[in-house]
Design an enzyme around this catalytic site. Structure first.
Site, PDB file in Angstrom:
ATOM      1  N   LEU A  89       0.801  -1.223   0.024  1.00 56.44           N
ATOM      2  CA  LEU A  89       0.010  -0.028  -0.105  1.00 56.44           C
ATOM      3  C   LEU A  89       0.930   1.222  -0.001  1.00 56.44           C
ATOM      4  O   LEU A  89       0.932   1.803   0.950  1.00 56.44           O
ATOM      5  CB  LEU A  89      -0.984  -0.140   1.116  1.00 56.44           C
ATOM      6  CG  LEU A  89      -2.172   0.923   1.236  1.00 56.44           C
ATOM      7  CD1 LEU A  89      -3.184   0.534  -0.039  1.00 56.44           C
ATOM      8  CD2 LEU A  89      -3.045   0.542   2.440  1.00 56.44           C
ATOM      9  N   HIS A  90       1.518   1.390  -1.182  1.00 56.38           N
ATOM     10  CA  HIS A  90       2.440   2.809  -1.283  1.00 56.38           C
ATOM     11  C   HIS A  90       1.714   3.801  -1.763  1.00 56.38           C
ATOM     12  O   HIS A  90       0.263   3.808  -1.654  1.00 56.38           O
ATOM     13  CB  HIS A  90       3.724   2.388  -1.969  1.00 56.38           C
ATOM     14  CG  HIS A  90       3.231   1.719  -3.530  1.00 56.38           C
ATOM     15  ND1 HIS A  90       3.106   3.045  -4.725  1.00 56.38           N
ATOM     16  CD2 HIS A  90       2.896   0.736  -3.963  1.00 56.38           C
ATOM     17  CE1 HIS A  90       2.842   2.177  -5.628  1.00 56.38           C
ATOM     18  NE2 HIS A  90       2.490   1.170  -5.451  1.00 56.38           N
ATOM     19  N   ALA A  91       2.235   4.794  -2.342  1.00 50.87           N
ATOM     20  CA  ALA A  91       1.567   6.084  -2.806  1.00 50.87           C
ATOM     21  C   ALA A  91       0.500   6.069  -3.573  1.00 50.87           C
ATOM     22  O   ALA A  91      -0.682   6.401  -3.181  1.00 50.87           O
ATOM     23  CB  ALA A  91       2.559   6.988  -3.430  1.00 50.87           C
TER      24      ALA A  91
END
Length: 98
Positions: free
Chosen positions: A14-16
């Site tokens: 769940l990155h940018a």
């Protein structure tokens, strides 16, 4: 209160970009929506807050837990779990370039 969970397989977690997509989708619903990474017991964070969702730093191969309350809670959970199941609408090639 409605609840749902979904296994996240996004290559980088769940990155940018996935966080932005998740929070933008959550904001389209009037229901209060919360997200937990550690388990169904929480701690719970506001799924409409990009800062809180990004700070959660959920890694790949993690189950995301959602709960929602409000008139469109069931629809919100269905849409959010579908987004995660679709790998945030990113192909595997896109995920490696994040």
């Amino acid at each position: 209160m409605e609840q749902a969970s979904v296994f996240m397989t996004h290559e980088i977690g769940l990155h940018a970009r996935p966080s932005v997509k998740l929070t933008k989708l959550a904001k389209t619903f009037t229901a209060q929506i919360e997200l937990a990474i550690a388990g169904a017991e929480g701690p719970w964070i506001d799924a409409k807050s990009i800062v809180k969702v990004m700070a959660a730093k959920a890694p790949k191969d993690k189950t995301l837990f959602f709960r929602a309350e409000g008139a469109d809670a069931a629809a919100a959970l269905a849409a959010l779990t579908a987004l995660v199941e679709r790998d945030f609408d990113e192909g595997k090639a896109d995920a490696t370039n994040a």
